[in-house]
Design an enzyme around this catalytic site. Sequence first.
Site, PDB file in Angstrom:
ATOM      1  CG  HIS A  49      -1.750   1.224   1.330  1.00 23.25           C
ATOM      2  ND1 HIS A  49      -2.952   1.310   0.676  1.00 23.25           N
ATOM      3  CD2 HIS A  49      -1.569   2.430   1.941  1.00 23.25           C
ATOM      4  CE1 HIS A  49      -3.488   2.492   0.886  1.00 23.25           C
ATOM      5  NE2 HIS A  49      -2.667   3.193   1.650  1.00 23.25           N
ATOM      6  CG  ASP A  53     -11.409   4.369   5.625  1.00 23.88           C
ATOM      7  OD1 ASP A  53     -10.963   5.237   6.399  1.00 23.88           O
ATOM      8  OD2 ASP A  53     -11.084   4.295   4.435  1.00 23.88           O
ATOM      9  NE  ARG A  77      -9.303  11.051   8.927  1.00 20.30           N
ATOM     10  CZ  ARG A  77      -8.508  10.227   8.224  1.00 20.30           C
ATOM     11  NH1 ARG A  77      -8.970   9.085   7.752  1.00 20.30           N
ATOM     12  NH2 ARG A  77      -7.257  10.524   8.013  1.00 20.30           N
ATOM     13  CB  SER A 123      -8.018   5.743   7.344  1.00 18.66           C
ATOM     14  OG  SER A 123      -8.294   5.819   5.984  1.00 18.66           O
ATOM     15  CE  LYS A 149      -8.571   2.739   3.264  1.00 19.39           C
ATOM     16  NZ  LYS A 149      -8.604   4.103   2.796  1.00 19.39           N
TER      17      LYS A 149
HETATM   18  N1  URA Z   1      -5.063   7.066   2.753  1.00 20.97           N
HETATM   19  C1  URA Z   1      -6.124   6.515   3.353  1.00 20.97           C
HETATM   20  O1  URA Z   1      -6.679   5.531   2.895  1.00 20.97           O
HETATM   21  N2  URA Z   1      -6.555   7.079   4.499  1.00 20.97           N
HETATM   22  C2  URA Z   1      -5.984   8.153   5.050  1.00 20.97           C
HETATM   23  O2  URA Z   1      -6.432   8.602   6.089  1.00 20.97           O
HETATM   24  C3  URA Z   1      -4.877   8.717   4.403  1.00 20.97           C
HETATM   25  C4  URA Z   1      -4.417   8.154   3.240  1.00 20.97           C
END
Ligand code: URA
Length: 431
Positions: free
Chosen positions: A80, A159, A166, A181, A185
């Site tokens: 990621h 999320d 946010r 967050s 995922k």
């Molecule tokens: N990427 C995400 O998925 N969430 C965040 O809060 C910041 C970057």
Amino acid sequence: MYDIIRKKRNGEELTDKEIAFFVNGYTHDEIPDAQAAALCMAICLNGMTSKETVTLTNQMACSGDRVDLSKFGQLSVDKHSTGGVGDKTSLIVAPIVASLGGKVAKMSGRGLGYTGGTIDKLESIPGFRTSLSTDAFIAQVEKVGIAIIGQTGNLAPADKKLYALRDVTATADSIPLITSSIMSKKLAAGAHSIVLDVKVGSGAFMKTPEEARILAESMVSIGKSCGRKMAALLTNMDAPLGRTVGNALEIQEAVDLLKNRRKGDLWEVCVALASEMTMLFREITEEQARVLVLDALHSGKAYAKIREWIAAQGGDLSFIDRPALLPQASVIFPVLSPKNGYIFRMDAEQIGSVASVLGAGRVKKEDRIDHAAGIVLSKKTGDFVQQGDVLCHLHTNDSSKLEEAEKRFLDALVFGKAEPPPLPMVYSTVR
Ligand code: URA
């Protein structure tokens, strides 16, 4: 909910039950945005303990579907990136790792604002399907070793709601909220090993290695406490990664690298990420992993794997074999250097926004993108240029955007008389 907000506002630790109450209630629209926003702000200001962050992450990961990759055991591996400009590493790293036996079942996002997204890049290949049923997704991973699809609607829905909230309440840049967050995922996506590419610099969320390290340590520790094998690389995002920014242009650059036609910053970051992933899923040393990764590139195994993967997902291979067939812009405009000197600094975020202006990115989620649009850089930080040298080519199908794009591009550069000190591409690794 009122009591939970007040407790966090006063700097107290929330219990598991309170965090679960919030995540469940907000996901199911039983808690209004105003209260969720107030709690996010209190978390932003007062932080969370690592126990609270683990609970928040787990609750968010459990808020929707979870992908079951258990049949791949130790071999499932994911990566990621926290988001950057010109970041096409997944397109390169996934075939390398799959050619070495890794199982890469990856869900990726679309671009928004100045950052691009892997799914938009893949959609510039005619025929490529970015949505597969769960059974087809798993079957392809089993057979080919890779499948990359768009995130399904019900993966970590908590999320999805919180991220949007946010974004508009100035609560995006909080370490526990970013950690929960991203990691919710990743945990829901099911891989046994996860390598995080935490970007640092002018084109990243985290502007300094120190800030990035705190985020990396937080995410690695949460992943480990949830039973995953974890590592994070802190990598440089002070300039766009590689030479291209824009969807079809980035596919072309990724394919060129896999054909061993390119080295440089992008190559270095991809080799580091692929080595870290290989280390984790094969349980070998860093040196052993690097030897395997370099062999996968030099032998053509990784290139053969990208062909197999793109074909499996319906993509027309003639576009991989001859990337010049990919969508091409009708206007290709050179930007010339206004002066002599070294390129001392490039503002990667600003260059990402130039690509958006040209049509390569979105300002709002619903915007359509132009797969052919983008930028090809001829010069990067540290290069010496003479007045009139080509700095980059702007690719677009909308020539009315050229004037603004050229101005913004030049504004993103700082010229200097002295050569800038070289910065590392990989700052450090958190394991
Ligand atoms: N990427 C995400 O998925 N969430 C965040 O809060 C910041 C970057």
